[in-house]
Design a protein around this motif. Structure first.
Motif, short mmCIF file in Angstrom:
data_model
loop_
_atom_site.label_atom_id
_atom_site.label_comp_id
_atom_site.label_asym_id
_atom_site.label_seq_id
_atom_site.Cartn_x
_atom_site.Cartn_y
_atom_site.Cartn_z
N PHE A 119 0.95 -1.23 0.01
CA PHE A 119 0.16 0.11 -0.25
C PHE A 119 1.09 1.30 -0.07
CE2 PHE A 119 -2.31 -3.36 2.54
CZ PHE A 119 -3.31 -3.59 1.51
N ASP A 120 0.38 2.21 0.85
CA ASP A 120 1.17 3.33 0.87
C ASP A 120 1.96 3.62 2.42
OD1 ASP A 120 -1.05 3.54 2.46
OD2 ASP A 120 -1.75 5.49 1.46
N HIS A 121 2.06 2.24 2.76
CA HIS A 121 2.86 2.35 4.06
C HIS A 121 4.26 2.72 4.37
CE1 HIS A 121 -0.41 -1.03 5.63
NE2 HIS A 121 -0.96 -0.07 5.05
N LYS A 122 4.89 2.79 3.01
CA LYS A 122 6.21 3.64 3.18
C LYS A 122 5.93 4.92 3.51
CE LYS A 122 10.60 3.92 2.03
NZ LYS A 122 10.97 5.25 2.31
N ALA A 123 5.10 5.72 2.94
CA ALA A 123 4.83 6.77 3.37
C ALA A 123 4.50 7.31 4.92
CB ALA A 123 3.92 7.66 2.31
N MET A 124 3.58 6.15 5.12
CA MET A 124 3.11 6.27 6.67
C MET A 124 4.37 6.07 7.39
SD MET A 124 -0.41 4.10 6.80
CE MET A 124 -2.05 4.43 5.85
N ALA A 125 5.10 5.13 7.17
CA ALA A 125 6.21 4.92 8.38
C ALA A 125 7.18 6.01 8.06
CB ALA A 125 7.04 3.69 7.63
N ASP A 126 7.52 6.71 7.01
CA ASP A 126 8.14 7.99 6.97
C ASP A 126 7.69 8.94 7.59
OD1 ASP A 126 10.06 6.75 5.31
OD2 ASP A 126 9.48 7.64 3.44
N TYR A 127 6.41 9.36 7.61
CA TYR A 127 5.71 10.24 8.32
C TYR A 127 5.56 9.98 9.82
CZ TYR A 127 2.17 13.76 9.42
OH TYR A 127 1.51 14.82 9.85
N ALA A 128 5.76 8.68 10.48
CA ALA A 128 5.65 8.27 11.83
C ALA A 128 7.12 8.47 12.24
CB ALA A 128 5.16 7.02 11.70
N ILE A 129 8.15 8.35 11.51
CA ILE A 129 9.47 8.70 11.98
C ILE A 129 9.81 9.79 12.17
CG2 ILE A 129 12.08 8.05 11.34
CD1 ILE A 129 11.17 5.51 9.92
N LYS A 130 9.44 10.75 11.28
CA LYS A 130 9.67 12.26 11.39
C LYS A 130 8.94 12.76 12.58
CE LYS A 130 8.68 15.97 8.34
NZ LYS A 130 7.93 16.37 6.88
N ARG A 131 7.74 12.52 12.75
CA ARG A 131 6.91 13.13 13.76
C ARG A 131 7.66 12.43 15.32
NH1 ARG A 131 1.91 14.32 13.15
NH2 ARG A 131 0.43 14.25 14.92
N LEU A 132 8.09 11.32 15.02
CA LEU A 132 8.63 10.66 16.44
C LEU A 132 10.06 11.43 16.94
CD1 LEU A 132 9.10 8.72 18.87
CD2 LEU A 132 10.08 7.03 17.37
N ARG A 133 10.57 11.74 15.82
CA ARG A 133 11.96 12.52 15.98
C ARG A 133 11.78 13.81 16.24
NH1 ARG A 133 15.19 9.87 11.11
NH2 ARG A 133 16.06 8.09 12.11
N ALA A 134 10.76 14.42 15.69
CA ALA A 134 10.31 15.91 16.21
C ALA A 134 9.81 15.83 17.55
CB ALA A 134 9.36 16.48 15.26
N LYS A 135 9.07 15.02 18.08
CA LYS A 135 8.44 14.99 19.15
C LYS A 135 9.39 14.89 20.25
CE LYS A 135 4.04 14.30 21.04
NZ LYS A 135 2.50 14.24 20.56
N LEU A 136 10.34 14.06 20.12
CA LEU A 136 11.42 13.84 20.87
C LEU A 136 12.20 15.04 21.64
CD1 LEU A 136 12.44 11.07 21.81
CD2 LEU A 136 14.33 11.22 20.34
#
Lengths: 203, 203
Positions: A119-136
DNA sequence: GCAAAAGTGTTGTCGGTACACCCATGC
DNA sequence: GCATGGGTGTACCGACAACACTTTTGC
């Protein structure tokens, strides 16, 4: 129109940020890796659906969960029109996983070496990693990836694993205490080599 | 299950941050104010649906649009189960509005004095305001609320309207230029009282 | 000249980075 | 003693707030 949730479930193990992936049984992505997820039901919110999927598919309970973004390309699911609300979940490294016969496999992958995703799960994973890093950087999300008490060294290795870069131990420790993120418990981590470290907890 | 989009459309007029609301014709919220929005169609993404609604319901085109959050309480729409993806849109103060017979009214409201809103639109509006304020601090979203060229005074009044607080003009100007957000056009704003100000544009 | 907005200079504080150095333990 | 990670001290730099001051216009 179908509505689903998909989950980017993270943990940190052996100084690596890892993502939980499942291997699909059904067409059209048989054998492919993907984020766990599923349809939402008529009586639940997307967050409740995500919580349920987390339990049903991996046996995980009481985990940190956050809604990320809604992916809605009409062609994102070749079978039928279905939008998906991506979520991020964080769990401690030692959490045991339950398997399910819905998938032909389940496993942790370092985010630096992800297989091709359905599916588009690569985009989801990238988005999630970005968000996690920012939130940290400005929050204490890290608390969801560690035990109740921990040393500043352990906390720093967690940060380094997620951010993917080295940090200065001296500045890191001072800052963690100075901004009030962690508090000294008065106890020490013993039974290891070298000088014992203080145990901290999140404030 | 129904999927809708709702829109928090902002503008700044007369030093006030304002939100576009519509007045509902249909039950169960007849006469109540709400955010404009509508169902998504089978062949469009939620962003495309939001863009379409923006045009159909208010005659607006070429506007800044951003997906915010998906609201999915099963009881959020008393008529039928329907989740909604909230979006934020920004338009220039002078943009003309088209009305539609789908609603019994349409109008701008200062965000400090919003009427009671239908559905969970109060939560959506609050979320959108919070996001807009946060984004103003580190991005150049403001460009979508101003003309091509503007004086630093105009930019400052925009910031003050959105943030709801006064800023130091001297520090504000220096910072805007220093971080490279705006560039001097070499032209001046004439025809007004007092010393003419330089015209800037976004970098 | 005066009021008002535009714009410059200066100073102090605070957070972050860099890095020298000391401490306590296992081996 | 020495290697290793834990932890403190200090100096520097850049961002930003506070605020005194000058400039340029309309009236």
């Amino acid at each position: 129109m179908g509505v689903a949730v998909d989950l980017a479930i993270f943990t940190v193990q052996e100084a690596r940020l890892e993502l939980l992936l499942i291997r699909m049984k059904r067409e059209p992505y048989t054998g492919q890796w993907a984020l766990p997820g599923g349809r939402i039901r008529g009586d639940e919110t997307v967050e409740q659906a995500a919580t349920r999927e987390l339990y049903e598919k991996a046996g995980l309970q009481q985990v940190y969960l956050e809604q990320l973004y809604t992916f809605s390309e009409p062609s994102r699911d070749p079978r039928a029109r279905c939008i998906s609300v991506a979520h991020m979940a964080l769990i401690r490294g030692d959490a045991p996983l339950r398997t399910t016969d819905k998938y032909s496999g389940i496993g942790w992958f370092p985010v630096t070496r992800l297989p091709p995703l359905a599916f588009d799960h690569k985009a989801m994973a990238d988005y999630a990693i970005k968000r996690l890093r920012a939130k940290l950087e400005w929050s204490d999300v890290a608390r969801n990836l560690l035990d109740k008490t921990f040393t500043l060294g352990e906390l720093q290795r967690l940060y380094e694993a997620i951010l993917g870069k080295r940090l200065d131990a001296r500045n890191f420790q001072r800052r963690a205490v100075a901004i009030g993120m962690v508090k000294d418990t008065g106890k020490m981590r013993t039974g290891q080599a070298y000088r014992p470290a203080r145990l901290y907890r999140f404030a």
